[in-house]
Design an enzyme around this catalytic site. Structure first.
Site, PDB file in Angstrom:
ATOM      1  CE1 TYR A 162     -20.808  -2.037  21.405  1.00  0.00           C
ATOM      2  CE2 TYR A 162     -20.253  -0.446  19.709  1.00  0.00           C
ATOM      3  CZ  TYR A 162     -20.621  -0.878  20.860  1.00  0.00           C
ATOM      4  OH  TYR A 162     -21.323   0.187  21.356  1.00  0.00           O
ATOM      5  CG  HIS A 194     -24.432  -8.428  19.759  1.00  0.00           C
ATOM      6  ND1 HIS A 194     -25.399  -9.536  19.420  1.00  0.00           N
ATOM      7  CD2 HIS A 194     -25.245  -7.397  20.038  1.00  0.00           C
ATOM      8  CE1 HIS A 194     -26.708  -9.100  19.598  1.00  0.00           C
ATOM      9  NE2 HIS A 194     -26.691  -7.847  19.899  1.00  0.00           N
ATOM     10  CG  ASN A 205     -30.924  -2.951  18.454  1.00  0.00           C
ATOM     11  OD1 ASN A 205     -30.488  -4.044  18.490  1.00  0.00           O
ATOM     12  ND2 ASN A 205     -31.512  -2.466  19.794  1.00  0.00           N
TER      13      ASN A 205
END
Length: 206
Positions: free
Chosen positions: A28, A33, A80
């Protein structure tokens, strides 16, 4: 008989927490993000620190800005569940939401733009949403870094925010990250309003 007095263990207190949101792992890195992680890394580099110690379900480090001792956080919970990390650190240091700055991405703003607020709703950002849910408060100052909206309406949103920045966006991104770092410094000086006045809506120009 002699009794030795118990010496209370002192906690290493911090004045503020600056938490950048993102997802852990090389998969990532450099994705939209992970803007929050990028700012934390930049802060650590500027203030000669590292963010490597595993605490509060996060990689952490400490810096000083003026007279403030600051905990830097990069949650390892995935986006999350960011609230698990943030609330654990807040409880340990007994800090109120106003002492915790959240830095995250936002699809509602173009690349190169940041938006600073003292408090408010999550605006659809799932990490911020979880922090508000688990803490029971929306009183967190936050720096939102624009990553642009989906290029096509039918594109999956998760695929978009987990995509890397394009080379053509590099200067705008660099500009936004620098402004986000400056906003964090204002925050550490207890002047988030000053950051808002100086940096909100400022756009990159050639």
């Amino acid at each position: 008989m002699f009794f030795r007095k118990k010496v209370k263990e002192k906690k290493s207190g911090v004045n503020y927490i600056i938490c950048g949101l993102g997802n852990p792992g090389t998969k990532y890195e450099n994705t939209r993000h992970n803007c929050g992680f990028m700012v934390i890394d930049d802060l650590a580099e500027k203030y000669n620190s590292t963010v490597k110690k595993l605490r509060f379900k996060s990689l952490t480090g400490e810096i000083r800005i003026n007279d403030s001792k600051i905990l830097l956080m990069k949650p390892s919970t995935f986006m999350n569940k960011s609230g698990e990390a943030v609330t654990e650190a807040m409880r340990f240091y007994k800090l109120t939401p106003s002492r915790v700055l959240i830095i995250c991405d936002d699809i509602n703003f173009d690349v190169g733009v940041i938006r600073i607020r003292e408090s408010g709703s999550d605006g659809g950002q799932k990490g911020l949403k979880n922090i508000i849910l688990l803490s029971g408060s929306d009183g967190f100052p936050r720096v939102k870094i624009g990553v642009g909206g989906k290029p096509h309406p039918d594109m999956d949103l998760a695929a978009w925010v987990l995509s890397p920045f394009q080379k053509s966006e590099s200067k705008q991104l660099e500009f936004a990250l620098a402004n986000a770092l400056t906003a964090a410094e204002f925050f550490a000086d207890d002047n988030i309003v000053g950051a808002m006045n100086k940096l909100n809506g400022v756009k990159y120009s050639v």
